[in-house]
Design a protein around this motif. Structure first.
Motif, PDB file in Angstrom:
ATOM      1  N   ALA A  98       0.864  -1.182   0.000  1.00  0.00           N
ATOM      2  CA  ALA A  98       0.000   0.000   0.000  1.00  0.00           C
ATOM      3  C   ALA A  98       0.899   1.229   0.000  1.00  0.00           C
ATOM      4  O   ALA A  98       1.870   1.300   0.758  1.00  0.00           O
ATOM      5  N   SER A  99       0.585   2.180  -0.857  1.00  0.00           N
ATOM      6  CA  SER A  99       1.381   3.402  -0.920  1.00  0.00           C
ATOM      7  C   SER A  99       0.482   4.589  -1.239  1.00  0.00           C
ATOM      8  O   SER A  99      -0.598   4.435  -1.815  1.00  0.00           O
ATOM      9  N   VAL A 100       0.952   5.763  -0.834  1.00  0.00           N
ATOM     10  CA  VAL A 100       0.223   7.004  -1.085  1.00  0.00           C
ATOM     11  C   VAL A 100       1.173   7.976  -1.772  1.00  0.00           C
ATOM     12  O   VAL A 100       2.328   8.135  -1.361  1.00  0.00           O
ATOM     13  N   TYR A 101       0.666   8.625  -2.803  1.00  0.00           N
ATOM     14  CA  TYR A 101       1.455   9.520  -3.639  1.00  0.00           C
ATOM     15  C   TYR A 101       0.779  10.884  -3.584  1.00  0.00           C
ATOM     16  O   TYR A 101      -0.390  11.020  -3.951  1.00  0.00           O
ATOM     17  N   VAL A 102       1.492  11.907  -3.098  1.00  0.00           N
ATOM     18  CA  VAL A 102       0.914  13.240  -2.912  1.00  0.00           C
ATOM     19  C   VAL A 102       1.717  14.266  -3.706  1.00  0.00           C
ATOM     20  O   VAL A 102       2.942  14.317  -3.604  1.00  0.00           O
ATOM     21  N   THR A 103       1.029  15.070  -4.503  1.00  0.00           N
ATOM     22  CA  THR A 103       1.665  16.213  -5.156  1.00  0.00           C
ATOM     23  C   THR A 103       1.443  17.423  -4.257  1.00  0.00           C
ATOM     24  O   THR A 103       0.307  17.673  -3.818  1.00  0.00           O
ATOM     25  N   ALA A 104       2.527  18.154  -3.949  1.00  0.00           N
ATOM     26  CA  ALA A 104       2.411  19.254  -2.995  1.00  0.00           C
ATOM     27  C   ALA A 104       3.343  20.403  -3.366  1.00  0.00           C
ATOM     28  O   ALA A 104       4.397  20.201  -3.979  1.00  0.00           O
ATOM     29  N   GLU A 105       2.951  21.601  -2.962  1.00  0.00           N
ATOM     30  CA  GLU A 105       3.780  22.791  -3.172  1.00  0.00           C
ATOM     31  C   GLU A 105       4.663  23.026  -1.952  1.00  0.00           C
ATOM     32  O   GLU A 105       4.198  22.932  -0.808  1.00  0.00           O
ATOM     33  N   VAL A 106       5.916  23.335  -2.192  1.00  0.00           N
ATOM     34  CA  VAL A 106       6.885  23.604  -1.125  1.00  0.00           C
ATOM     35  C   VAL A 106       6.757  25.062  -0.676  1.00  0.00           C
ATOM     36  O   VAL A 106       6.742  25.973  -1.499  1.00  0.00           O
ATOM     37  N   ARG A 107       6.678  25.250   0.636  1.00  0.00           N
ATOM     38  CA  ARG A 107       6.711  26.601   1.201  1.00  0.00           C
ATOM     39  C   ARG A 107       7.765  26.635   2.300  1.00  0.00           C
ATOM     40  O   ARG A 107       7.632  25.959   3.323  1.00  0.00           O
ATOM     41  N   ILE A 108       8.820  27.402   2.079  1.00  0.00           N
ATOM     42  CA  ILE A 108       9.891  27.519   3.056  1.00  0.00           C
ATOM     43  C   ILE A 108       9.463  28.487   4.160  1.00  0.00           C
ATOM     44  O   ILE A 108       9.025  29.606   3.883  1.00  0.00           O
ATOM     45  N   VAL A 109       9.571  28.038   5.393  1.00  0.00           N
ATOM     46  CA  VAL A 109       9.176  28.845   6.552  1.00  0.00           C
ATOM     47  C   VAL A 109      10.350  29.727   6.963  1.00  0.00           C
ATOM     48  O   VAL A 109      11.455  29.227   7.187  1.00  0.00           O
ATOM     49  N   LYS A 110      10.093  31.025   7.093  1.00  0.00           N
ATOM     50  CA  LYS A 110      11.181  31.953   7.436  1.00  0.00           C
ATOM     51  C   LYS A 110      11.021  32.553   8.835  1.00  0.00           C
ATOM     52  O   LYS A 110      11.985  32.957   9.454  1.00  0.00           O
ATOM     53  N   ASP A 111       9.796  32.597   9.338  1.00  0.00           N
ATOM     54  CA  ASP A 111       9.523  33.194  10.638  1.00  0.00           C
ATOM     55  C   ASP A 111      10.043  32.315  11.772  1.00  0.00           C
ATOM     56  O   ASP A 111       9.770  31.109  11.822  1.00  0.00           O
ATOM     57  N   GLN A 112      10.813  32.917  12.699  1.00  0.00           N
ATOM     58  CA  GLN A 112      11.440  32.155  13.780  1.00  0.00           C
ATOM     59  C   GLN A 112      10.409  31.496  14.696  1.00  0.00           C
ATOM     60  O   GLN A 112      10.569  30.347  15.103  1.00  0.00           O
ATOM     61  N   TYR A 113       9.347  32.229  15.013  1.00  0.00           N
ATOM     62  CA  TYR A 113       8.307  31.669  15.881  1.00  0.00           C
ATOM     63  C   TYR A 113       7.638  30.472  15.212  1.00  0.00           C
ATOM     64  O   TYR A 113       7.348  29.463  15.859  1.00  0.00           O
ATOM     65  N   HIS A 114       7.402  30.576  13.916  1.00  0.00           N
ATOM     66  CA  HIS A 114       6.786  29.488  13.163  1.00  0.00           C
ATOM     67  C   HIS A 114       7.702  28.267  13.141  1.00  0.00           C
ATOM     68  O   HIS A 114       7.254  27.122  13.255  1.00  0.00           O
ATOM     69  N   LYS A 115       9.002  28.484  12.993  1.00  0.00           N
ATOM     70  CA  LYS A 115       9.960  27.380  13.044  1.00  0.00           C
ATOM     71  C   LYS A 115       9.878  26.658  14.384  1.00  0.00           C
ATOM     72  O   LYS A 115       9.894  25.429  14.453  1.00  0.00           O
ATOM     73  N   GLU A 116       9.813  27.452  15.452  1.00  0.00           N
ATOM     74  CA  GLU A 116       9.722  26.876  16.802  1.00  0.00           C
ATOM     75  C   GLU A 116       8.457  26.030  16.939  1.00  0.00           C
ATOM     76  O   GLU A 116       8.477  24.930  17.515  1.00  0.00           O
ATOM     77  N   GLN A 117       7.344  26.532  16.399  1.00  0.00           N
ATOM     78  CA  GLN A 117       6.091  25.782  16.455  1.00  0.00           C
ATOM     79  C   GLN A 117       6.203  24.442  15.733  1.00  0.00           C
ATOM     80  O   GLN A 117       5.720  23.412  16.222  1.00  0.00           O
TER      81      GLN A 117
END
Length: 200
Positions: A98-117
Motif C-alpha cells: 500500500a502506498s500514497v502519492y501526494v503532489t504538494a507545493e513547497v513553502r519555506i518557513v522563514k519566521d522564527q516563531y513558526h519554526k519553533e512551532q
C-alpha cells in the motif's frame, strides 16, 4: 490505466491513516540538469486541521531551493510476499503493498516563531511513540533557547501544501471474495497484521 482501477484507493481516511503510520516520505524533486528527479527521504507530519505536511531538512538539501515549486511525496506502507499457499494455491506468487502519492507545493518557513512551532509539533508527535511514560519523553525545551536558535540556522523548515492525493493499494482486490478472505486469514496467522487489516 496505472495503477489498475481496482488497486486505486480514494478513501481519504485510509490515505491519511497510511501517511500517519508511515511518515517517512520519499520526496521526488525536479532536477534542472536532468530529466530524472532528485530524491531525498524526510519524515513528515500531516497536520489534518490545516491540511498540510510539516517537516525540516538540512539547509543544504535541494528542497531548500524549491520554495513555491511542486514536488511529489511518496509514502510506502507495509508490504509482503504473497505465496500461493496463502490462497490455497488459487493465485500466482505476487506482492502486496500500500502506498500514497501526494503532489504538494513547497513553502519555506522563514519566521522564527513558526519554526519553533513546527519543531515543537514534530518532537511532541514523534516522542509520544518513542516512550510509554510521559516523564521519559524528550522535549525541545530541554535545549537552551540560544542553542536552539543556532541549530535552526542549519535547518530549512518546510510546509507542503497538497494539491493531489493518490493511493495504490495492491491487496488482491481483483480476486474473488473467498480467496481474499483466505489471504487475510493466512496473513493474520503469519503475523502480518498491518497488511491483513487493509484487506476487506
Amino acid at each position: 490505466m496505472y495503477p489498475a482501477k481496482h488497486f486505486q484507493q480514494h478513501d481519504s481516511k485510509q490515505l491519511q491513516q497510511l501517511v500517519n503510520s508511515y511518515p517517512l516520505a520519499t520526496i521526488l524533486m525536479p532536477n534542472p540538469q536532468s530529466q530524472l528527479n532528485d530524491i531525498c527521504r524526510v519524515p513528515l507530519l500531516f497536520d489534518s486541521a490545516r491540511e498540510i505536511f510539516i517537516g525540516h531538512v538540512a539547509k543544504y538539501n535541494p528542497l531548500s531551493l524549491l520554495d513555491g515549486q511542486s514536488v511529489n511525496l511518496l509514502f510506502s506502507g507495509d508490504d509482503c510476499y504473497l505465496s500461493p499457499t496463502y490462497a490455497h494455491n488459487k493465485t500466482l506468487p505476487s506482492w502486496l503493498y500500500a502506498s500514497v502519492y501526494v503532489t504538494a507545493e513547497v513553502r519555506i518557513v522563514k519566521d522564527q516563531y513558526h519554526k519553533e512551532q513546527i519543531m515543537q509539533r514534530l518532537t511532541t508527535h514523534f516522542e509520544q511513540h518513542f516512550s510509554e511514560h510521559a516523564t521519559d519523553k524528550w522535549q525541545i525545551d530541554e535545549v537552551p533557547v540560544q542553542q536552539r536558535e543556532a541549530m535552526y540556522q542549519q535547518l530549512s523548515f518546510i510546509e507542503f501544501m497538497p494539491s493531489r492525493w493518490r493511493g495504490n493499494f495492491k491487496l488482491s482486490q481483483n480476486k474473488p471474495a473467498e480467496i481474499r478472505a483466505a489471504i487475510k486469514q493466512s496473513l493474520t496467522l503469519a503475523g502480518k497484521l498491518s497488511i491483513a487489516e487493509l484487506i476487506d
